[in-house]
Design a protein around this motif. Sequence first.
Motif, short mmCIF file in Angstrom:
data_model
loop_
_atom_site.label_atom_id
_atom_site.label_comp_id
_atom_site.label_asym_id
_atom_site.label_seq_id
_atom_site.Cartn_x
_atom_site.Cartn_y
_atom_site.Cartn_z
N PRO A 350 -23.41 -4.44 8.98
CA PRO A 350 -24.24 -5.58 8.55
C PRO A 350 -24.85 -6.33 9.73
O PRO A 350 -24.34 -6.28 10.85
N HIS A 351 -25.92 -7.04 9.45
CA HIS A 351 -26.53 -7.95 10.43
C HIS A 351 -25.58 -9.12 10.68
O HIS A 351 -24.62 -9.35 9.93
N GLN A 352 -25.89 -9.90 11.70
CA GLN A 352 -25.03 -11.01 12.09
C GLN A 352 -24.85 -12.06 11.00
O GLN A 352 -23.87 -12.81 11.02
N GLU A 353 -25.76 -12.14 10.04
CA GLU A 353 -25.64 -13.16 9.01
C GLU A 353 -24.42 -12.93 8.11
O GLU A 353 -24.06 -13.82 7.33
N GLU A 354 -23.78 -11.79 8.24
CA GLU A 354 -22.53 -11.55 7.51
C GLU A 354 -21.31 -12.02 8.28
O GLU A 354 -20.18 -11.84 7.82
N PHE A 355 -21.53 -12.62 9.44
CA PHE A 355 -20.43 -13.10 10.27
C PHE A 355 -20.36 -14.63 10.19
O PHE A 355 -21.35 -15.31 9.89
N GLY A 356 -19.19 -15.18 10.51
CA GLY A 356 -19.01 -16.62 10.58
C GLY A 356 -18.20 -16.98 11.79
O GLY A 356 -17.73 -16.13 12.55
#
Length: 380
Positions: A350-356
């Motif tokens: 996944p792209h970084q937007e799936e990270f927190g």
Amino acid sequence: MSTAAELRAALADRLTEDGTLTEPEWSAAARAVPRELFTGSYFLPVAGSFPTIYRPVREGEPGWLEGVYTNETLITQLDGRTRPDDVTEGTVSGSPSSSSTLPSLVLRMWQQLGAEAGDRVLEIGTGTGYSIALGAHRLGDADLTSVEYDPTVGKAAAEALKAAGFAPRLIIGDGLRGDPDGGHYDRLIATCSVRYIPLPWLRQVKPGGRILVTLSGWSYANALALLDVTAPGEATGRFLPGYTSFMIARPHDRPPRPTLALLPGEERPSRIDPAKLDDWTGGWVAQLAAPSAERMGAGAEQILWDVSTGSQARTMPNPDGGWTVVQRGPVRLWDRVEGAVRRWQAAGEPHQEEFGITVSAAGQRVWLGAEDGPGWNLPV
């Protein structure tokens, strides 16, 4: 020949059409703030040069004004000292150390920050002053503070802001320490990247406030995060869509290092394609796993070097397929990178937007999917 006002309007129209400008107030700022006052001269890279060399473009020269109103980052300083007006003839080499960031990114970040009139806003990295000028047009001067590390850059920004009719509070100092007078801010926006969230920011942005900052590292992979401050010293947030990068804050930049000498080590097959590190998110995941390493090379031939421990890892393609990795030193860099990349691949790349990210007194942790998912500690 188009006037500056016509070029500003045309740029704002393009940014509206491509979806960058979604709020009328920020569109008005883009149409009003004269970027040419903040980029009286700049460097352009010479096409095809490697290592990159630059030529200065000065006010009044052919193409200068048109260049100001391209949606491009304009480099205004090299190596922390050389400015375009310092180059009397020809070209110059060096590493960019200050710039006017491309307008679409600056305006997108101001909109993502969600600041409203009356909010106290702290900007880290005044740079040319163009970003804080946009903020001042939209929000007013009274509640804006901007901190610049470089006195020469800060002086030029102050002069440009005065010429443009704006008067935010300006500070010369280490922006990683925030406002030296302290304070309770509603929003913090950084126009440089950092290896981790500086602790003073978490004390100066009040609970309920927001921090918008790009996280980077010594491999120069970047990811933009929007954090909500939940308590003094604590915050949580998500990484945002897109591909945002900034120069790393000078106190967070990698240390001086000798010339790299590739040395023998232990060999084994690599369990991942080394070219995955060339992917925007893949390279960032690798940096999370080995935050003290610098990455060089590309494709099947990657090099990781941790100057603090002397650890090295390098990959090479095998004639019959697959890849070999050679590692040496106390830290098995490729083992760490390989494990992180495989976890990312198992999640579908996944792209970084799936990270927190979660920040507390215990540490700062970037996680994938959910807070209890796979994660990596930042080098605080």
